[in-house]
Design an enzyme around this catalytic site. Structure first.
Site, mmCIF file in Angstrom:
data_model
loop_
_atom_site.group_PDB
_atom_site.id
_atom_site.type_symbol
_atom_site.label_atom_id
_atom_site.label_comp_id
_atom_site.label_asym_id
_atom_site.label_seq_id
_atom_site.Cartn_x
_atom_site.Cartn_y
_atom_site.Cartn_z
ATOM 1 N N PRO A 20 35.904 -5.428 17.831
ATOM 2 C CA PRO A 20 34.683 -5.868 18.505
ATOM 3 C C PRO A 20 34.146 -7.162 17.889
ATOM 4 O O PRO A 20 34.124 -7.320 16.667
ATOM 5 C CB PRO A 20 33.705 -4.709 18.280
ATOM 6 N N SER B 4 36.188 -9.826 13.026
ATOM 7 C CA SER B 4 36.922 -10.318 14.194
ATOM 8 C C SER B 4 37.173 -11.811 14.119
ATOM 9 O O SER B 4 38.272 -12.283 14.420
ATOM 10 C CB SER B 4 36.157 -9.979 15.479
ATOM 11 N N SER B 5 36.167 -12.577 13.722
ATOM 12 C CA SER B 5 36.350 -14.029 13.672
ATOM 13 C C SER B 5 37.382 -14.414 12.628
ATOM 14 O O SER B 5 38.230 -15.282 12.867
ATOM 15 C CB SER B 5 35.019 -14.728 13.381
ATOM 16 N N ALA B 6 37.343 -13.770 11.464
ATOM 17 C CA ALA B 6 38.327 -14.074 10.423
ATOM 18 C C ALA B 6 39.734 -13.755 10.894
ATOM 19 O O ALA B 6 40.676 -14.528 10.659
ATOM 20 C CB ALA B 6 38.007 -13.285 9.153
ATOM 21 N N ASP C 241 36.272 -12.211 3.944
ATOM 22 C CA ASP C 241 36.870 -11.785 5.213
ATOM 23 C C ASP C 241 38.237 -12.411 5.441
ATOM 24 O O ASP C 241 39.202 -11.735 5.834
ATOM 25 C CB ASP C 241 35.954 -12.159 6.372
ATOM 26 N N GLY D 161 30.865 -6.726 12.530
ATOM 27 C CA GLY D 161 31.023 -6.472 11.106
ATOM 28 C C GLY D 161 32.417 -6.058 10.705
ATOM 29 O O GLY D 161 32.636 -5.624 9.573
ATOM 30 N N LEU D 162 33.388 -6.205 11.606
ATOM 31 C CA LEU D 162 34.771 -5.815 11.308
ATOM 32 C C LEU D 162 35.690 -7.017 11.129
ATOM 33 O O LEU D 162 36.909 -6.874 11.145
ATOM 34 C CB LEU D 162 35.318 -4.903 12.420
#
Length: 353
Positions: A112, A119-121, A164, A116-117
């Site tokens: 998602p 995703s962008s990194a 991240d 906070g998981l």
């Protein structure tokens, strides 16, 4: 055509404090972002994002993302997605000394966006790997992590940490303290993730913690206390047998530290009612510990529980939109397939410092 993927992550401990030089321990999880790259004959970038929004979107532009046309997707989602993809392209062009390289890019993600998981990194790491391979340059995971950090640093106006991107590039559990990054040989941990369907504003949340820390000594002490929790948790992981199932005593101690960490993050104002309710639902279901993961303000919590009880409880929690079990992913960025020119050049960057 080149396809690369990279994992998302959860923070076992240390978000926010890592911005101020304290250590953090993020862990890669088996949910991935996949980026497919095809080199073009011109300098245009065409991006098809299939899973970053409900309907996805396709954008084509030249020079920079400011020239992209309007699309029927929320503006902040396009800005976030395109900013990271554009930064990844620029890093790949620089690494391959190909400033005018153009690409057709497809982004697919199981992570998602903004929850906070990481995703962008994951998108940036996989994008740099796929684009450089497509241009005939193969970078080491450490070099990809360094370039991905620089990309996130630019997009986030200097508020990014290496946590991240290093975790996504290397996989497994890692320790990050300032510019010092290393892997931890940790046992597999029984993560359960709960997602409230929302996303916090990372920049706003980081700025809020900075204001508190600058104004109140006890807020600065709170940040340092999070660092102490990280060190205690790291010692537990380091002493554990990475090849064995984690003992209940280890999970109990890690869980207690996670609970402390969440309390301190809540005191810093980065939690939310939805996150707190999911955390308490997990604890009351018997989880060893539970906390928010990432910047906060909405998004995800992570709990430790080898049984199905926490996931069942979260399914019946009104604030929880989705819940899933997430195993530790010991593999970082990887190429699923590579273009024929992948072996034409041997230009692996040295390990980042």
């Amino acid at each position: 055509m080149t396809v690369s993927s990279a994992p998302g992550k959860v923070y076992l401990f240390g978000e926010h404090a890592v911005v101020y030089g304290e250590p953090a321990v993020p862990c890669a999880i088996e949910r991935r972002a996949t980026v497919t790259v095809d080199a073009r004959d011109d300098d245009h970038i065409r991006v098809e994002a299939r899973d970053l929004s409900l309907d996805g979107f396709t954008v084509e532009y030249a020079d920079d993302t400011a020239e992209r046309p309007d699309v029927d997707v929320p503006e902040d989602l396009v800005d976030a997605a395109m900013g990271y993809i554009d930064a990844a392209v620029e890093q790949a062009r620089d690494a391959a000394d190909a400033p005018d390289a153009g690409f057709d890019i497809i982004v697919e993600s199981q992570i998602p966006l903004g929850a906070g998981l990481g995703s962008s990194a994951a998108v940036v790491v996989a994008g740099i790997d796929a684009a450089t391979r497509e241009l005939g340059v193969q970078l080491s995971p450490e070099a990809i992590a360094d370039r991905a950090y620089r990309a996130e640093y630019d997009v986030q106006d200097g508020q990014a940490s290496r946590a991240d991107t290093f975790c996504s590039a290397m996989g497994g559990a890692v320790r990050v303290e300032g510019d010092n990054c290393s892997r931890i040989e940790a046992p597999n941990l029984p993560f359960v993730v709960g997602f409230d369907g929302g996303a916090g504003d990372t920049g706003e949340l980081v700025a809020g913690v900075r204001e508190l820390r600058d104004e109140y000594d006890f807020a600065a002490d709170t940040v340092e206390s999070i660092g102490d929790i990280v060190r205690s948790g790291e010692a537990l992981l380091t002493d554990a047998d990475p090849a064995a199932e984690p003992m209940p005593e280890l999970l109990a101690e890690l869980g207690r530290l996670m609970d402390f960490d969440h309390g301190l993050l809540e005191a810093l104002g980065v939690s939310s009612r939805t996150l707190d309710n999911m955390v308490w639902a997990a604890r009351e279901a018997g989880a060893h510990g539970a906390k928010l993961t990432g910047a906060g303000g909405g998004g995800c919590i992570v709990a430790l529980d080898p049984t199905p009880e926490t996931r069942t409880a979260l399914r019946y929690t009104a604030e929880c939109r989705d819940t899933f079990r997430a195993e530790l992913d010991r593999e970082g960025v990887r190429a699923a397939s590579a273009s024929a020119n992948d072996g034409d050049r041997d230009e692996t960057e040295s390990e980042a410092t």
